[in-house]
Every structure is written in structure tokens, then in C-alpha cells.
Write a protein that holds these residues in place. Structure first.
Motif, PDB file in Angstrom:
ATOM      1  N   LEU A  24      37.005  38.467  44.862  1.00 10.71           N
ATOM      2  CA  LEU A  24      38.344  38.628  44.294  1.00 10.71           C
ATOM      3  C   LEU A  24      39.203  39.484  45.215  1.00 10.71           C
ATOM      4  CD1 LEU A  24      40.341  38.256  41.943  1.00 10.71           C
ATOM      5  CD2 LEU A  24      39.246  40.226  40.829  1.00 10.71           C
ATOM      6  N   GLN A  25      40.327  38.929  45.650  1.00 11.17           N
ATOM      7  CA  GLN A  25      41.263  39.676  46.487  1.00 11.17           C
ATOM      8  C   GLN A  25      42.175  40.518  45.589  1.00 11.17           C
ATOM      9  OE1 GLN A  25      42.695  35.996  48.406  1.00 11.17           O
ATOM     10  NE2 GLN A  25      42.171  36.958  50.364  1.00 11.17           N
ATOM     11  N   THR A  26      42.539  41.690  46.078  1.00 11.33           N
ATOM     12  CA  THR A  26      43.343  42.598  45.258  1.00 11.33           C
ATOM     13  C   THR A  26      44.668  41.974  44.848  1.00 11.33           C
ATOM     14  OG1 THR A  26      44.210  43.634  47.278  1.00 11.33           O
ATOM     15  CG2 THR A  26      42.322  44.686  46.227  1.00 11.33           C
ATOM     16  N   ASN A  27      45.264  41.163  45.710  1.00 15.16           N
ATOM     17  CA  ASN A  27      46.576  40.596  45.390  1.00 15.16           C
ATOM     18  C   ASN A  27      46.513  39.475  44.351  1.00 15.16           C
ATOM     19  OD1 ASN A  27      45.395  38.672  47.051  1.00 15.16           O
ATOM     20  ND2 ASN A  27      47.245  38.303  48.256  1.00 15.16           N
ATOM     21  N   LYS A  28      45.295  39.111  43.930  1.00 20.16           N
ATOM     22  CA  LYS A  28      45.165  38.048  42.928  1.00 20.16           C
ATOM     23  C   LYS A  28      44.673  38.561  41.573  1.00 20.16           C
ATOM     24  CE  LYS A  28      44.681  34.274  46.206  1.00 20.16           C
ATOM     25  NZ  LYS A  28      43.888  33.104  46.651  1.00 20.16           N
ATOM     26  N   VAL A  29      44.428  39.857  41.485  1.00 19.58           N
ATOM     27  CA  VAL A  29      43.957  40.437  40.225  1.00 19.58           C
ATOM     28  C   VAL A  29      44.946  40.163  39.098  1.00 19.58           C
ATOM     29  CG1 VAL A  29      43.461  42.602  39.020  1.00 19.58           C
ATOM     30  CG2 VAL A  29      42.579  42.234  41.343  1.00 19.58           C
TER      31      VAL A  29
ATOM     32  N   GLU B 262      40.398  49.899  41.847  1.00 15.69           N
ATOM     33  CA  GLU B 262      41.656  50.601  41.564  1.00 15.69           C
ATOM     34  C   GLU B 262      42.744  49.620  41.141  1.00 15.69           C
ATOM     35  OE1 GLU B 262      42.098  52.582  45.255  1.00 15.69           O
ATOM     36  OE2 GLU B 262      40.852  54.304  44.680  1.00 15.69           O
ATOM     37  N   GLU B 263      42.772  48.466  41.782  1.00 12.65           N
ATOM     38  CA  GLU B 263      43.789  47.467  41.425  1.00 12.65           C
ATOM     39  C   GLU B 263      43.511  46.867  40.049  1.00 12.65           C
ATOM     40  OE1 GLU B 263      47.247  45.124  41.939  1.00 12.65           O
ATOM     41  OE2 GLU B 263      46.507  46.959  42.910  1.00 12.65           O
ATOM     42  N   ILE B 264      42.252  46.612  39.756  1.00 16.87           N
ATOM     43  CA  ILE B 264      41.898  46.112  38.424  1.00 16.87           C
ATOM     44  C   ILE B 264      42.276  47.140  37.364  1.00 16.87           C
ATOM     45  CG2 ILE B 264      39.977  45.453  36.909  1.00 16.87           C
ATOM     46  CD1 ILE B 264      38.560  44.388  39.465  1.00 16.87           C
ATOM     47  N   ASN B 265      41.975  48.392  37.636  1.00 12.14           N
ATOM     48  CA  ASN B 265      42.305  49.462  36.704  1.00 12.14           C
ATOM     49  C   ASN B 265      43.817  49.523  36.467  1.00 12.14           C
ATOM     50  OD1 ASN B 265      41.450  51.934  35.194  1.00 12.14           O
ATOM     51  ND2 ASN B 265      42.743  52.948  36.712  1.00 12.14           N
ATOM     52  N   LYS B 266      44.572  49.410  37.537  1.00 16.40           N
ATOM     53  CA  LYS B 266      46.037  49.467  37.460  1.00 16.40           C
ATOM     54  C   LYS B 266      46.587  48.300  36.641  1.00 16.40           C
ATOM     55  CE  LYS B 266      50.062  49.196  40.549  1.00 16.40           C
ATOM     56  NZ  LYS B 266      50.469  49.084  41.993  1.00 16.40           N
ATOM     57  N   LYS B 267      46.119  47.097  36.936  1.00 13.43           N
ATOM     58  CA  LYS B 267      46.633  45.917  36.234  1.00 13.43           C
ATOM     59  C   LYS B 267      46.142  45.891  34.783  1.00 13.43           C
ATOM     60  CE  LYS B 267      49.122  43.965  39.450  1.00 13.43           C
ATOM     61  NZ  LYS B 267      49.189  45.052  40.424  1.00 13.43           N
ATOM     62  N   ALA B 268      44.944  46.379  34.531  1.00 17.97           N
ATOM     63  CA  ALA B 268      44.438  46.437  33.158  1.00 17.97           C
ATOM     64  C   ALA B 268      45.264  47.418  32.331  1.00 17.97           C
ATOM     65  CB  ALA B 268      42.967  46.832  33.149  1.00 17.97           C
ATOM     66  N   ALA B 269      45.636  48.537  32.926  1.00 17.83           N
ATOM     67  CA  ALA B 269      46.476  49.514  32.224  1.00 17.83           C
ATOM     68  C   ALA B 269      47.816  48.892  31.858  1.00 17.83           C
ATOM     69  CB  ALA B 269      46.680  50.748  33.097  1.00 17.83           C
TER      70      ALA B 269
ATOM     71  N   GLU C  11      33.772  31.154  37.208  1.00 20.01           N
ATOM     72  CA  GLU C  11      34.527  30.527  38.292  1.00 20.01           C
ATOM     73  C   GLU C  11      34.528  31.420  39.524  1.00 20.01           C
ATOM     74  OE1 GLU C  11      35.839  28.007  39.527  1.00 20.01           O
ATOM     75  OE2 GLU C  11      35.744  26.599  37.840  1.00 20.01           O
ATOM     76  N   ASN C  12      34.490  30.781  40.684  1.00 22.31           N
ATOM     77  CA  ASN C  12      34.499  31.503  41.954  1.00 22.31           C
ATOM     78  C   ASN C  12      35.898  31.775  42.473  1.00 22.31           C
ATOM     79  OD1 ASN C  12      31.808  30.029  41.799  1.00 22.31           O
ATOM     80  ND2 ASN C  12      31.472  31.345  43.580  1.00 22.31           N
ATOM     81  N   LYS C  13      36.865  30.966  42.059  1.00 23.75           N
ATOM     82  CA  LYS C  13      38.207  31.073  42.612  1.00 23.75           C
ATOM     83  C   LYS C  13      39.249  31.294  41.514  1.00 23.75           C
ATOM     84  CE  LYS C  13      37.235  28.272  46.721  1.00 23.75           C
ATOM     85  NZ  LYS C  13      37.330  29.415  47.650  1.00 23.75           N
ATOM     86  N   VAL C  14      40.186  32.172  41.814  1.00 25.11           N
ATOM     87  CA  VAL C  14      41.264  32.477  40.875  1.00 25.11           C
ATOM     88  C   VAL C  14      42.056  31.223  40.528  1.00 25.11           C
ATOM     89  CG1 VAL C  14      43.483  33.673  40.659  1.00 25.11           C
ATOM     90  CG2 VAL C  14      41.468  34.896  41.533  1.00 25.11           C
ATOM     91  N   GLN C  15      42.354  30.410  41.529  1.00 27.74           N
ATOM     92  CA  GLN C  15      43.173  29.223  41.289  1.00 27.74           C
ATOM     93  C   GLN C  15      42.509  28.268  40.303  1.00 27.74           C
ATOM     94  OE1 GLN C  15      46.401  28.774  42.515  1.00 27.74           O
ATOM     95  NE2 GLN C  15      46.353  27.200  40.917  1.00 27.74           N
ATOM     96  N   GLU C  16      41.190  28.133  40.384  1.00 36.77           N
ATOM     97  CA  GLU C  16      40.513  27.228  39.456  1.00 36.77           C
ATOM     98  C   GLU C  16      40.555  27.756  38.030  1.00 36.77           C
ATOM     99  OE1 GLU C  16      37.291  24.645  40.219  1.00 36.77           O
ATOM    100  OE2 GLU C  16      37.041  25.363  42.269  1.00 36.77           O
ATOM    101  N   ILE C  17      40.455  29.066  37.863  1.00 35.03           N
ATOM    102  CA  ILE C  17      40.607  29.634  36.521  1.00 35.03           C
ATOM    103  C   ILE C  17      42.001  29.315  35.982  1.00 35.03           C
ATOM    104  CG2 ILE C  17      40.807  31.774  35.182  1.00 35.03           C
ATOM    105  CD1 ILE C  17      38.629  32.975  36.931  1.00 35.03           C
ATOM    106  N   MET C  18      43.010  29.505  36.806  1.00 34.50           N
ATOM    107  CA  MET C  18      44.380  29.267  36.362  1.00 34.50           C
ATOM    108  C   MET C  18      44.615  27.790  36.041  1.00 34.50           C
ATOM    109  SD  MET C  18      46.327  31.784  39.049  1.00 34.50           S
ATOM    110  CE  MET C  18      47.960  31.347  38.453  1.00 34.50           C
ATOM    111  N   ASP C  19      44.024  26.901  36.835  1.00 33.18           N
ATOM    112  CA  ASP C  19      44.200  25.469  36.611  1.00 33.18           C
ATOM    113  C   ASP C  19      43.530  25.003  35.320  1.00 33.18           C
ATOM    114  OD1 ASP C  19      45.610  25.303  38.955  1.00 33.18           O
ATOM    115  OD2 ASP C  19      43.945  24.507  40.140  1.00 33.18           O
TER     116      ASP C  19
END
Length: 232
Positions: free
Chosen positions: A82-87, A107-114, A57-65
Motif C-alpha cells: 500500500l502506497q501512502t498516497n492511496k490510503v 502515520e498516514e493510515i492514522n491520519k486518514k483514519a482520524a 485484494e492486492n491493489k487499491v484500484q481493484e478494491i475501488m472497482d
């Protein structure tokens, strides 16, 4: 509807097999990733029923839907910018993020994954053709970026991704795919700690056969499976 989707998938698989065999590769080493941008769940299920259990998927919203109705059957890949605020919305939903194009995003992916107590597999997006309209880092800074990513404990660099130029003849993108493959080989040869890349995500509907010939392990195909998109 089902018949043409299933038939399209069969044709694409046959073409992937021929391209792989031409390059002396095993077709099983190539993942056909169905790109489901703007595609409804009914048609996605037809593709899943035909054997495609990994979706991009290209968009976060479509994955969530789509996630709640399809998550039991499939693995999701984030392939768009991917925007950092949507990780935070997808960190627990996707198998692989193809489009890491900055240290800030990593860095944001790493933070949210942790926080989610997981290690997130990622690909570094390379703008091989240096197109101003495309995201991705340039080839000349890729090694430096990957060295920095290798120190992050909750991400794992699995390989490289590129979005090649739109061309009439897929053969025109062969130099792009050759360069991306060589970049992966060169960086792997440096034996950077915690980096052993084995994924090349390259090739779409118009050029996936050439990409497979040049080493693609994931091809991202949407229109070739579902037909032209209709935007409402």
C-alpha cells in the motif's frame, strides 16, 4: 463454473479443519480469506454464495472497482503493498490492512483514519525470510516499530502478516511460520500499552495447511479457490 469454485472451497475448508485439529485448534478460529486479485465479480459472487464473505485484494484500484457492486455482502481486506498516497481511497472501505511495512505508512493510515473518525485495524508485515524481493520489516526491528505504532490513536495493531517464500513443498515454509508465531508471542509478552495481538495472517494456496498447524488465524487463498489466474 460455480460447482468447481464451491467444491474447491469445500476441499480447502476440510484441509483447514484437519490441519487445525492436528494442532489441537478449533477450525472456526481460522478465517479463509478469498484472494480476488484479477477475479471478475461473477466468480467472486460464486465464492460469496459458497460462504466466503471476507475478501482480500492486492491493489487499491481493484478494491475501488469492485466495492460498489459487492460491498453489501462482504468485508474487504487490503493485503498487497500500500502506497501512502492511496490510503485515502480505501480507509473507509476495508476492515483490515495486512501490509503495514513502515512507520510512514502507519502515520498516514492514522491520519486518514482520524479524519474518517474511525480506528483502523492493521497488521504489521514481517519479511521473515528476509527476501530482497518482498516488502515488510525485519523481525529484529518489529518490537520497536510496534511500540511506536501503539502511540497512534487511530490505528490498532491486531497482529502480524508475512508473505512466505514460493516453494514447491509447503513444509519448507514451516520455519517461517514458526518464527512469525513466536515473534507475536514474544511481543505480546512485553505487554506494550494498547497492543494485544491476536491475528497471524500467513499461508497461501501452496502452504496454508502448514500455516494453520503453526497458528495462522487468517490464510489467504486465491488460486486454490478460483484456479490459475489469467492475465490479459
Amino acid at each position: 463454473m460455480e460447482s468447481f469454485i464451491r467444491e474447491n472451497i469445500e476441499v480447502i475448508r476440510e484441509k483447514i479443519a484437519r490441519a487445525a485439529e492436528k494442532a489441537g485448534r478449533d477450525p472456526k478460529d481460522v478465517l479463509l480469506l478469498a484472494v480476488t486479485k484479477t477475479i471478475d465479480n461473477e466468480r467472486i459472487r460464486e465464492a460469496v454464495d459458497a460462504g466466503l464473505c471476507e475478501l482480500g485484494e492486492n491493489k487499491v484500484q481493484e478494491i475501488m472497482d469492485k466495492y460498489d457492486t459487492l460491498c453489501r455482502d462482504v468485508k474487504w481486506h487490503m493485503i498487497g503493498h500500500l502506497q501512502t498516497n492511496k490510503v485515502k481511497y480505501i480507509i473507509d472501505k476495508v476492515t483490515l490492512i495486512h501490509s503495514v511495512d513502515s512507520l510512514k505508512l502507519a502515520e498516514e493510515i492514522n491520519k486518514k483514519a482520524a479524519k474518517a473518525e474511525k480506528v483502523m485495524d492493521i497488521l504489521v508485515e514481517i519479511n521473515v525470510a528476509d527476501e530482497e524481493s518482498k516488502f515488510g520489516i525485519t523481525c529484529d526491528v518489529a518490537e520497536d516499530i510496534i511500540r511506536k505504532l501503539s502511540t497512534m490513536h487511530n490505528i490498532r495493531v491486531r497482529g502480524l502478516m508475512t508473505v512466505a517464500p514460493f516453494v514447491e513443498d509447503g513444509e519448507q515454509n514451516r520455519p517461517v511460520f514458526v518464527r512469525l508465531r513466536q515473534l507475536l508471542v514474544d511481543i505480546n509478552a512485553k505487554k506494550i500499552d494498547n497492543v494485544n495481538m491476536d491475528i497471524l495472517s500467513m499461508g497461501m494456496t501452496g502452504d496454508y495447511e502448514v500455516a494453520v498447524e503453526e497458528g495462522a488465524t487468517i490464510v489467504r487463498v486465491g488460486t486454490g479457490i478460483f484456479g490459475p489466474r489469467v492475465y490479459l
